[in-house]
Write an enzyme that holds these catalytic residues in place. Structure first.
Site, PDB file in Angstrom:
ATOM      1  N   ASP A  17       0.703  -1.112  -0.057  1.00  0.00           N
ATOM      2  CA  ASP A  17      -0.004  -0.024   0.044  1.00  0.00           C
ATOM      3  C   ASP A  17       0.872   1.254   0.104  1.00  0.00           C
ATOM      4  O   ASP A  17       1.955   1.229   0.450  1.00  0.00           O
ATOM      5  CB  ASP A  17      -0.962  -0.021   1.133  1.00  0.00           C
ATOM      6  CG  ASP A  17      -2.156   0.696   0.973  1.00  0.00           C
ATOM      7  OD1 ASP A  17      -2.392   1.430  -0.015  1.00  0.00           O
ATOM      8  OD2 ASP A  17      -3.064   0.627   1.819  1.00  0.00           O
ATOM      9  N   GLU A  20       3.105   5.545  -3.244  1.00  0.00           N
ATOM     10  CA  GLU A  20       3.363   6.736  -4.293  1.00  0.00           C
ATOM     11  C   GLU A  20       4.627   7.426  -4.470  1.00  0.00           C
ATOM     12  O   GLU A  20       4.965   7.737  -5.487  1.00  0.00           O
ATOM     13  CB  GLU A  20       2.103   7.725  -3.879  1.00  0.00           C
ATOM     14  CG  GLU A  20       0.784   7.090  -4.338  1.00  0.00           C
ATOM     15  CD  GLU A  20       0.190   6.172  -2.988  1.00  0.00           C
ATOM     16  OE1 GLU A  20      -0.683   6.823  -2.462  1.00  0.00           O
ATOM     17  OE2 GLU A  20       0.646   5.344  -2.870  1.00  0.00           O
ATOM     18  N   ASP A  88      -8.504   4.369  -2.950  1.00  0.00           N
ATOM     19  CA  ASP A  88      -9.531   4.695  -1.854  1.00  0.00           C
ATOM     20  C   ASP A  88     -10.805   5.468  -2.346  1.00  0.00           C
ATOM     21  O   ASP A  88     -10.918   6.698  -2.177  1.00  0.00           O
ATOM     22  CB  ASP A  88      -8.909   5.288  -0.543  1.00  0.00           C
ATOM     23  CG  ASP A  88      -7.858   4.471   0.169  1.00  0.00           C
ATOM     24  OD1 ASP A  88      -7.693   3.267  -0.176  1.00  0.00           O
ATOM     25  OD2 ASP A  88      -7.248   5.061   0.879  1.00  0.00           O
TER      26      ASP A  88
END
Length: 389
Positions: A17, A20, A88
């Site tokens: 997760d 980025e 999300d």
């Protein structure tokens, strides 16, 4: 991580997760031993992170296929056993519509493994009793049957189907069963990605490049080369108009095997039980029977549906499913062909080094045509078999 988690607990996949990286973590920082500004690598950062994990996985975990799930991606990341998702997201109808466009965009960038949080990541506080949300959840889930990966995930949620009542649980289980039945088709499409640069989630331009109407549609797409998916993207409807591009022999309704139309706009019924999907004439679709786990896919009995009115072919791919033996040739392919004029279906010799060639498999061959359905049952032992209708 290798010793304490992956090796010790026999972990099958890693969820990376926030690759980025999150919260501007590279801002005003130097990387590569202080040589470069971090901002130079912001977009490519997920590529480098996943590359490092993939290479470490392959180096340290003995012959186990790597599967990495990452929130961010970059062109080329597909080389490293990576799937990505849309992040999300909310749960409303407009968000669902935008997922389709996003997924198709990811696919044409050369990243074949994409999905979303079915039902939305952010959900209403009364999600377990809200009937309006239940309808949205089911449409998210039913569409995900026809995505490269199918998954349900939600923030601060107990997403098990039974939490939403009997109706949602029943319909959701049917969607999951449909996904399992499609696994021989999906896994063969996955092999097409690996060996021939194919794409599973296909914008219509890939198959109908000269059809200007098809090119204008944002929400319909092909799942593999045979299935046309038409998601339900608005509430409380019992009819919807879909576009069936021109193709030899026309289209069949995948829900009930009825003949739909040759081409053009088509009005189809809609129920809460499923979303419309259509099959090109000439398609050969292998389907599993009563499959409940991917581990029993290879070598299992299955049925083959042939959709009449055009010639067709399909290549069924099988391997171990959990290692890299296929890189050394340990896989098998079974080529199939339908001759529409002669009404002859041929399963050719099984090729490759995977599996026992002489081990018989029960196969039900179903010919679907405008005038009805014909069935044949055969025992396939790995050698050329001809079925006449």
């Amino acid at each position: 991580m290798r010793d304490s988690l992956v090796g010790r607990y026999n972990i099958d996949a890693l969820w990376l997760d926030a690759t980025e990286p999150e919260n501007d973590d590279l801002l005003d920082r130097k990387v590569c031993n202080g040589k470069y500004p971090g901002e130079m690598f912001r977009n490519a950062y997920p590529l480098i992170v996943n590359k490092a994990v993939y290479e470490g996985f392959r180096r340290d975990i003995d012959n186990k296929r790597a599967m990495l799930f990452t929130r961010s991606a970059f062109p080329g990341i597909q080389r490293y056993g990576v799937a990505t998702w849309s992040g999300d997201v909310g749960n409303d109808w407009e968000t669902l519509r935008r997922q389709i466009v996003a997924g198709l965009g990811i696919s044409v960038c050369g990243l074949p493994w994409w999905t979303y949080d079915a039902g939305g990541f952010f959900r209403p506080s009364n999600q377990y009793t809200d009937k309006n949300y239940h309808e949205r959840f089911l449409r998210w889930l039913q569409t995900s049957v026809y995505l490269p990966l199918m998954r349900v995930h939600g923030y601060m949620s107990n997403t098990e189907f039974w939490n939403y009542g009997e109706d949602v649980m029943r319909i959701s289980r049917n969607a999951l069963s449909l996904r399992y039945s499609l696994l021989p088709y999906i896994y063969s499409c996955a092999a097409d990605v690996t060996f021939r640069g194919g794409t599973i989630m296909r914008p219509l331009v890939m198959d109908f490049a000269t059809d200007t109407t098809a090119l204008s549609l944002k929400y319909q797409y092909m799942f593999g080369r045979s299935l046309l998916v038409t998601p339900v993207l608005e509430p409380e409807i019992n009819q919807m108009c879909v576009y069936l591009p021109e193709t030899e022999g026309g289209w069949y309704d995948f829900r009930d095997n009825s003949y739909a139309s040759n081409n053009g706009w088509y009005e189809t019924g809609v129920s809460i039980e499923n979303i419309p999907a259509f099959v090109r004439a000439g398609s050969i679709i292998p389907l599993s029977t009563e499959l409940t786990t991917t581990s029993s896919l290879s070598g299992a009995d299955f049925e083959i549906r042939i959709f009449n009115d055009a010639d067709g072919e399909f290549c069924l791919y099988e391997d171990n499913g959990n290692n890299y033996d296929y890189e050394s040739g340990l896989f098998s392919e079974i080529k199939m062909e339908w001759n529409n004029k002669k009404r002859v279906f041929t399963i050719f010799d099984k090729s490759g080094k995977f599996g026992n060639r002489r081990e018989g498999r029960n196969i039900k061959v179903i010919l679907i045509s405008k005038n009805g359905i014909s069935e044949r049952e055969i025992l396939y032992d790995g050698y050329k078999t001809v079925v006449k209708f």
